[in-house]
Write a protein that holds these residues in place. Structure first.
Motif, PDB file in Angstrom:
ATOM      1  N   ARG A 109      30.434  19.470 -55.673  1.00 31.28           N
ATOM      2  CA  ARG A 109      31.180  18.928 -54.538  1.00 31.28           C
ATOM      3  C   ARG A 109      32.644  19.388 -54.602  1.00 31.28           C
ATOM      4  NH1 ARG A 109      34.650  14.951 -56.141  1.00 31.28           N
ATOM      5  NH2 ARG A 109      34.196  13.874 -58.113  1.00 31.28           N
ATOM      6  N   VAL A 110      33.313  19.321 -53.462  1.00 31.32           N
ATOM      7  CA  VAL A 110      34.720  19.720 -53.403  1.00 31.32           C
ATOM      8  C   VAL A 110      35.577  18.663 -54.093  1.00 31.32           C
ATOM      9  CG1 VAL A 110      36.682  20.213 -51.915  1.00 31.32           C
ATOM     10  CG2 VAL A 110      34.400  21.010 -51.268  1.00 31.32           C
ATOM     11  N   LYS A 111      36.314  19.092 -55.102  1.00 35.87           N
ATOM     12  CA  LYS A 111      37.303  18.228 -55.751  1.00 35.87           C
ATOM     13  C   LYS A 111      38.626  18.331 -55.015  1.00 35.87           C
ATOM     14  CE  LYS A 111      39.837  17.543 -60.087  1.00 35.87           C
ATOM     15  NZ  LYS A 111      40.188  18.158 -61.382  1.00 35.87           N
ATOM     16  N   ASP A 112      39.040  19.560 -54.724  1.00 35.66           N
ATOM     17  CA  ASP A 112      40.226  19.772 -53.901  1.00 35.66           C
ATOM     18  C   ASP A 112      40.174  21.170 -53.315  1.00 35.66           C
ATOM     19  OD1 ASP A 112      41.540  21.570 -55.908  1.00 35.66           O
ATOM     20  OD2 ASP A 112      41.700  19.717 -57.044  1.00 35.66           O
ATOM     21  N   ALA A 113      40.945  21.365 -52.258  1.00 36.40           N
ATOM     22  CA  ALA A 113      41.045  22.660 -51.589  1.00 36.40           C
ATOM     23  C   ALA A 113      42.508  23.066 -51.563  1.00 36.40           C
ATOM     24  CB  ALA A 113      40.486  22.584 -50.170  1.00 36.40           C
ATOM     25  N   SER A 114      42.778  24.312 -51.893  1.00 36.56           N
ATOM     26  CA  SER A 114      44.162  24.760 -52.057  1.00 36.56           C
ATOM     27  C   SER A 114      44.408  26.079 -51.350  1.00 36.56           C
ATOM     28  CB  SER A 114      44.496  24.916 -53.550  1.00 36.56           C
ATOM     29  OG  SER A 114      44.287  23.707 -54.249  1.00 36.56           O
ATOM     30  N   PHE A 115      45.680  26.367 -51.115  1.00 36.57           N
ATOM     31  CA  PHE A 115      46.129  27.664 -50.635  1.00 36.57           C
ATOM     32  C   PHE A 115      46.868  28.380 -51.760  1.00 36.57           C
ATOM     33  CE2 PHE A 115      46.497  25.471 -46.338  1.00 36.57           C
ATOM     34  CZ  PHE A 115      45.330  26.032 -45.840  1.00 36.57           C
ATOM     35  N   GLY A 116      46.672  29.692 -51.856  1.00 41.40           N
ATOM     36  CA  GLY A 116      47.550  30.542 -52.634  1.00 41.40           C
ATOM     37  C   GLY A 116      48.578  31.120 -51.682  1.00 41.40           C
ATOM     38  N   GLN A 162      50.493  27.751 -55.818  1.00 40.88           N
ATOM     39  CA  GLN A 162      49.276  27.149 -55.285  1.00 40.88           C
ATOM     40  C   GLN A 162      49.601  25.735 -54.841  1.00 40.88           C
ATOM     41  OE1 GLN A 162      46.183  27.748 -58.261  1.00 40.88           O
ATOM     42  NE2 GLN A 162      45.943  29.833 -57.549  1.00 40.88           N
ATOM     43  N   VAL A 163      49.070  25.337 -53.701  1.00 45.76           N
ATOM     44  CA  VAL A 163      49.380  24.041 -53.124  1.00 45.76           C
ATOM     45  C   VAL A 163      48.133  23.492 -52.455  1.00 45.76           C
ATOM     46  CG1 VAL A 163      50.224  25.150 -50.996  1.00 45.76           C
ATOM     47  CG2 VAL A 163      50.934  22.809 -51.543  1.00 45.76           C
ATOM     48  N   GLU A 164      47.926  22.194 -52.562  1.00 43.90           N
ATOM     49  CA  GLU A 164      46.772  21.576 -51.918  1.00 43.90           C
ATOM     50  C   GLU A 164      46.897  21.706 -50.404  1.00 43.90           C
ATOM     51  OE1 GLU A 164      45.737  17.666 -53.122  1.00 43.90           O
ATOM     52  OE2 GLU A 164      45.713  18.152 -55.257  1.00 43.90           O
ATOM     53  N   GLN A 165      45.778  22.002 -49.758  1.00 43.02           N
ATOM     54  CA  GLN A 165      45.779  22.217 -48.316  1.00 43.02           C
ATOM     55  C   GLN A 165      46.197  20.971 -47.544  1.00 43.02           C
ATOM     56  OE1 GLN A 165      42.134  24.058 -46.947  1.00 43.02           O
ATOM     57  NE2 GLN A 165      42.037  25.425 -48.711  1.00 43.02           N
ATOM     58  N   SER A 166      46.038  19.800 -48.145  1.00 41.76           N
ATOM     59  CA  SER A 166      46.396  18.550 -47.472  1.00 41.76           C
ATOM     60  C   SER A 166      47.873  18.203 -47.591  1.00 41.76           C
ATOM     61  CB  SER A 166      45.565  17.396 -48.050  1.00 41.76           C
ATOM     62  OG  SER A 166      45.820  17.251 -49.441  1.00 41.76           O
ATOM     63  N   ALA A 194      54.773  19.862 -48.450  1.00 42.92           N
ATOM     64  CA  ALA A 194      55.060  20.962 -49.368  1.00 42.92           C
ATOM     65  C   ALA A 194      54.832  22.316 -48.699  1.00 42.92           C
ATOM     66  CB  ALA A 194      54.201  20.837 -50.618  1.00 42.92           C
ATOM     67  N   ILE A 195      53.764  22.432 -47.938  1.00 46.17           N
ATOM     68  CA  ILE A 195      53.468  23.699 -47.263  1.00 46.17           C
ATOM     69  C   ILE A 195      54.595  24.067 -46.312  1.00 46.17           C
ATOM     70  CG2 ILE A 195      51.918  24.827 -45.612  1.00 46.17           C
ATOM     71  CD1 ILE A 195      49.625  23.195 -46.936  1.00 46.17           C
ATOM     72  N   SER A 196      55.094  23.085 -45.563  1.00 43.70           N
ATOM     73  CA  SER A 196      56.208  23.337 -44.645  1.00 43.70           C
ATOM     74  C   SER A 196      57.449  23.788 -45.406  1.00 43.70           C
ATOM     75  CB  SER A 196      56.509  22.066 -43.845  1.00 43.70           C
ATOM     76  OG  SER A 196      57.621  22.264 -42.998  1.00 43.70           O
ATOM     77  N   LEU A 197      57.717  23.146 -46.549  1.00 43.97           N
ATOM     78  CA  LEU A 197      58.862  23.549 -47.375  1.00 43.97           C
ATOM     79  C   LEU A 197      58.714  24.987 -47.833  1.00 43.97           C
ATOM     80  CD1 LEU A 197      61.327  23.185 -49.247  1.00 43.97           C
ATOM     81  CD2 LEU A 197      59.772  22.176 -50.929  1.00 43.97           C
ATOM     82  N   TYR A 198      57.537  25.324 -48.353  1.00 46.06           N
ATOM     83  CA  TYR A 198      57.335  26.668 -48.879  1.00 46.06           C
ATOM     84  C   TYR A 198      57.450  27.720 -47.780  1.00 46.06           C
ATOM     85  CZ  TYR A 198      55.673  24.146 -52.994  1.00 46.06           C
ATOM     86  OH  TYR A 198      55.577  23.305 -54.068  1.00 46.06           O
ATOM     87  N   ARG A 199      56.910  27.418 -46.614  1.00 46.04           N
ATOM     88  CA  ARG A 199      57.027  28.376 -45.507  1.00 46.04           C
ATOM     89  C   ARG A 199      58.481  28.604 -45.124  1.00 46.04           C
ATOM     90  NH1 ARG A 199      51.837  26.204 -41.966  1.00 46.04           N
ATOM     91  NH2 ARG A 199      50.267  27.548 -42.950  1.00 46.04           N
ATOM     92  N   GLN A 225      50.674  32.114 -46.416  1.00 47.33           N
ATOM     93  CA  GLN A 225      49.350  31.894 -46.997  1.00 47.33           C
ATOM     94  C   GLN A 225      48.699  33.230 -47.302  1.00 47.33           C
ATOM     95  OE1 GLN A 225      46.710  29.280 -44.799  1.00 47.33           O
ATOM     96  NE2 GLN A 225      44.919  30.376 -45.573  1.00 47.33           N
ATOM     97  N   LEU A 226      48.267  33.409 -48.542  1.00 44.83           N
ATOM     98  CA  LEU A 226      47.611  34.637 -48.956  1.00 44.83           C
ATOM     99  C   LEU A 226      46.096  34.470 -48.994  1.00 44.83           C
ATOM    100  CD1 LEU A 226      47.899  37.548 -50.027  1.00 44.83           C
ATOM    101  CD2 LEU A 226      48.139  36.583 -52.337  1.00 44.83           C
ATOM    102  N   TYR A 227      45.633  33.351 -49.528  1.00 46.62           N
ATOM    103  CA  TYR A 227      44.200  33.078 -49.585  1.00 46.62           C
ATOM    104  C   TYR A 227      43.978  31.580 -49.730  1.00 46.62           C
ATOM    105  CZ  TYR A 227      44.979  32.900 -54.693  1.00 46.62           C
ATOM    106  OH  TYR A 227      45.443  32.604 -55.954  1.00 46.62           O
ATOM    107  N   ALA A 228      42.746  31.162 -49.581  1.00 43.51           N
ATOM    108  CA  ALA A 228      42.359  29.767 -49.754  1.00 43.51           C
ATOM    109  C   ALA A 228      41.226  29.700 -50.762  1.00 43.51           C
ATOM    110  CB  ALA A 228      41.928  29.163 -48.422  1.00 43.51           C
ATOM    111  N   TYR A 229      41.123  28.580 -51.446  1.00 39.32           N
ATOM    112  CA  TYR A 229      40.007  28.414 -52.375  1.00 39.32           C
ATOM    113  C   TYR A 229      39.674  26.939 -52.538  1.00 39.32           C
ATOM    114  CZ  TYR A 229      43.259  26.967 -56.117  1.00 39.32           C
ATOM    115  OH  TYR A 229      44.183  26.302 -56.857  1.00 39.32           O
ATOM    116  N   GLU A 230      38.489  26.691 -53.071  1.00 39.74           N
ATOM    117  CA  GLU A 230      38.045  25.335 -53.386  1.00 39.74           C
ATOM    118  C   GLU A 230      37.815  25.204 -54.877  1.00 39.74           C
ATOM    119  OE1 GLU A 230      35.429  24.368 -49.337  1.00 39.74           O
ATOM    120  OE2 GLU A 230      34.430  24.983 -51.201  1.00 39.74           O
TER     121      GLU A 230
END
Length: 253
Positions: free
Chosen positions: A99-106, A224-228, A232-237, A243-248
């Protein structure tokens, strides 16, 4: 997630290979094109199986072995499904009930032209001091509050590193770290004391670490940052990351 260009595919591979050195586990095993990492359950990356080549496969016997090894260490079998994983292996992992524990962006950002921070409040050390470890652990949750397990990981870093603290009236209230390897630097462990959030300290820590990485002749910073984690994502952008890739990260109960 499919990557859009050959250049991005290569960058994703370079990030994933460097992550192993930037966030070292206490014990590692190589299984084909995979590395299995064990670190007393502290953090997902240091306690999971990660592919290190495109088309990385795990057959049934390898999956059985992987699951046995993690359970023998008192850990749930955990696999990072990045764009490097072969589709047949991805399907086999899902079929076993992971099962998915977490989903993240690189995410990745260029460093050309970034100045080195001269702000007196930013303190950067080459090695993790006890105060830094205690400060980070105190501002985490769950298993990540264990300062001893955090220390066991960060003290194993052998590459050029920066352990950053932001001081307010002489007291550290925000933290982060970076590790440089062959022109790229990972930024991680960004945390700010709840009483000091909303003041831009996270931005200053990240920007300071990016400046340090540029001074170390790195051309790119990645993280790497959690997709949720929209904040943080807004700060990094806003600091130039894309976003380079996504993973689970998937776990077998």
């Amino acid at each position: 997630m499919m990557l859009t260009t050959n250049e991005d595919s290569q960058l994703a591979l370079e990030c994933e290979r460097r992550i192993i050195n930037a966030w070292p586990a206490l014990s590692t095993l190589v299984l084909g094109d995979w590395v299995l990492r064990f670190a007393n359950g502290y953090s997902g990356r240091a306690n999971s199986a990660t592919p290190l080549a495109y088309g990385a496969e795990l057959d049934d016997a390898m999956l059985d072995m992987l699951e046995e090894l993690y359970r023998a260490d008192g850990l749930p079998p955990t696999i990072r499904l990045t764009p490097l994983v072969a589709e047949a292996t991805r399907a086999a992992v899902l079929a076993r009930g992971y099962r998915v524990k977490d989903a993240s962006f690189g995410m990745i950002a260029p460093l050309a032209g970034l100045p080195v921070s001269e702000e007196a409040e930013l303190q950067i050390e080459a090695r993790p001091e006890l105060e830094w470890i205690a400060g980070v652990a105190a501002r985490q949750s769950g298993v990540k509050t264990h300062a001893g397990n955090l220390a066991a990981i960060v003290e194993k870093v052998r590459l050029p590193a920066a352990f950053a603290s932001w001081l307010v009236e002489g007291e550290p209230v925000a933290f982060g770290m970076a590790v440089a390897e062959r022109g790229m630097a990972e930024i991680g462990l960004i945390c700010v004391d709840p009483a000091h959030r909303g003041k831009g300290l996270g931005r200053r820590i990240v920007a300071g670490l990016m400046g340090w990485a540029g001074a170390m002749d790195c051309h790119s910073a990645y993280l790497q940052v959690e997709q949720s984690n929209a904040i943080a994502i807004s700060l990094y952008r806003s600091l130039g990351y894309r976003q380079l890739y996504a993973y689970e990260t998937r776990i077998l109960d």
